[in-house]
Design an enzyme around this catalytic site. Structure first.
Site, PDB file in Angstrom:
ATOM      1  N   ASP A  29     -45.611 -16.254 -48.738  1.00  0.00           N
ATOM      2  CA  ASP A  29     -45.017 -17.850 -49.030  1.00  0.00           C
ATOM      3  C   ASP A  29     -44.879 -17.718 -50.449  1.00  0.00           C
ATOM      4  O   ASP A  29     -45.660 -17.609 -51.436  1.00  0.00           O
ATOM      5  CB  ASP A  29     -46.247 -18.543 -48.443  1.00  0.00           C
ATOM      6  CG  ASP A  29     -45.629 -20.132 -48.505  1.00  0.00           C
ATOM      7  OD1 ASP A  29     -45.618 -20.447 -47.203  1.00  0.00           O
ATOM      8  OD2 ASP A  29     -45.420 -20.629 -49.350  1.00  0.00           O
ATOM      9  N   HIS A  45     -34.577 -16.953 -33.343  1.00  0.00           N
ATOM     10  CA  HIS A  45     -34.898 -18.516 -33.962  1.00  0.00           C
ATOM     11  C   HIS A  45     -35.245 -19.446 -32.737  1.00  0.00           C
ATOM     12  O   HIS A  45     -34.729 -19.416 -31.845  1.00  0.00           O
ATOM     13  CB  HIS A  45     -33.358 -18.869 -34.128  1.00  0.00           C
ATOM     14  CG  HIS A  45     -33.571 -20.261 -34.850  1.00  0.00           C
ATOM     15  ND1 HIS A  45     -33.830 -20.452 -36.310  1.00  0.00           N
ATOM     16  CD2 HIS A  45     -33.327 -21.568 -34.449  1.00  0.00           C
ATOM     17  CE1 HIS A  45     -33.787 -21.767 -36.456  1.00  0.00           C
ATOM     18  NE2 HIS A  45     -33.724 -22.525 -35.362  1.00  0.00           N
ATOM     19  N   ASN A  86     -47.037 -26.016 -38.429  1.00  0.00           N
ATOM     20  CA  ASN A  86     -46.911 -27.080 -38.349  1.00  0.00           C
ATOM     21  C   ASN A  86     -45.507 -27.266 -37.420  1.00  0.00           C
ATOM     22  O   ASN A  86     -44.601 -26.571 -37.220  1.00  0.00           O
ATOM     23  CB  ASN A  86     -46.253 -27.319 -39.797  1.00  0.00           C
ATOM     24  CG  ASN A  86     -47.481 -27.479 -40.881  1.00  0.00           C
ATOM     25  OD1 ASN A  86     -48.398 -27.941 -40.463  1.00  0.00           O
ATOM     26  ND2 ASN A  86     -47.322 -26.833 -41.911  1.00  0.00           N
ATOM     27  N   GLY A  92     -45.264 -32.093 -41.345  1.00  0.00           N
ATOM     28  CA  GLY A  92     -44.799 -31.549 -42.615  1.00  0.00           C
ATOM     29  C   GLY A  92     -43.893 -30.451 -42.514  1.00  0.00           C
ATOM     30  O   GLY A  92     -43.822 -29.617 -43.381  1.00  0.00           O
ATOM     31  N   HIS A  97     -38.009 -23.207 -38.209  1.00  0.00           N
ATOM     32  CA  HIS A  97     -37.803 -21.706 -37.514  1.00  0.00           C
ATOM     33  C   HIS A  97     -39.471 -21.468 -37.391  1.00  0.00           C
ATOM     34  O   HIS A  97     -40.143 -21.519 -38.439  1.00  0.00           O
ATOM     35  CB  HIS A  97     -37.193 -20.783 -38.448  1.00  0.00           C
ATOM     36  CG  HIS A  97     -37.273 -19.306 -37.819  1.00  0.00           C
ATOM     37  ND1 HIS A  97     -35.986 -18.689 -37.612  1.00  0.00           N
ATOM     38  CD2 HIS A  97     -38.164 -18.362 -37.446  1.00  0.00           C
ATOM     39  CE1 HIS A  97     -36.402 -17.645 -37.175  1.00  0.00           C
ATOM     40  NE2 HIS A  97     -37.457 -17.368 -37.058  1.00  0.00           N
ATOM     41  N   HIS A  99     -42.956 -20.667 -37.501  1.00  0.00           N
ATOM     42  CA  HIS A  99     -43.928 -19.680 -38.194  1.00  0.00           C
ATOM     43  C   HIS A  99     -45.191 -19.998 -38.266  1.00  0.00           C
ATOM     44  O   HIS A  99     -45.871 -21.131 -38.085  1.00  0.00           O
ATOM     45  CB  HIS A  99     -43.362 -19.863 -39.543  1.00  0.00           C
ATOM     46  CG  HIS A  99     -43.273 -21.041 -40.335  1.00  0.00           C
ATOM     47  ND1 HIS A  99     -42.200 -21.864 -39.910  1.00  0.00           N
ATOM     48  CD2 HIS A  99     -44.017 -21.871 -40.977  1.00  0.00           C
ATOM     49  CE1 HIS A  99     -42.225 -23.211 -40.650  1.00  0.00           C
ATOM     50  NE2 HIS A  99     -43.447 -23.062 -41.275  1.00  0.00           N
TER      51      HIS A  99
END
Ligand code: AMP
Length: 112
Positions: A29, A45, A86, A92, A97, A99
């Site tokens: 990240d 996707h 999330n 938020g 996509h 994750h």
């Protein structure tokens, strides 16, 4: 439609790769929330966990298998880590996509 994480998975946008295979790409990240913060994404996707279907069952299982392997290689499998996804605005979600955030390397608080 342009998707940041699709472009990262294709190698069109730079990232720090942690793991990859034919189904999954994992990278660090850009704004880590702990000493270890890896994002695990499907190459396919999918907008979010809310968009998963039964056809994605094996993929999701594979993403968790990858998370376990990454936790081992990042040295947090024994000390513990958090796996977060999330979904939508109230959570938020900023990149649409799917994750998994794998966060560890410190004692994590639960503020909310
Ligand atoms: P979320 O808010 O759950 O959608 O998570 C998106 C994550 O992507 C955030 O933790 C961001 O720091 C991270 N992020 C955004 N752009 C990049 C990038 N180019 N490379 C790595 N991580 C990114």
């Amino acid at each position: 439609m342009s998707c940041l994480f699709c472009e990262i998975a294709k190698g069109n946008i730079p990232s720090t790769k942690v793991y990859e295979d034919e189904l999954v790409y994992a990278f660090r990240d850009i704004a880590p929330q702990g000493p270890v913060h890896v994002l695990i994404i499907p190459r396919k996707h999918i907008e979010s966990a809310q968009a998963l279907t039964a056809a994605d069952d094996a993929l999701l299982c594979h993403m968790f298998a990858c998370a376990r392997q990454i936790a081992e290689s990042e040295g947090v499998a024994k000390t513990g880590y958090r796996l977060i996804t999330n979904v939508g605005d109230d959570a938020g979600q900023s990149v649409h996509h799917l994750h998994l955030h794998l966060i560890g390397g410190k004692t994590l608080k639960w503020d909310n």
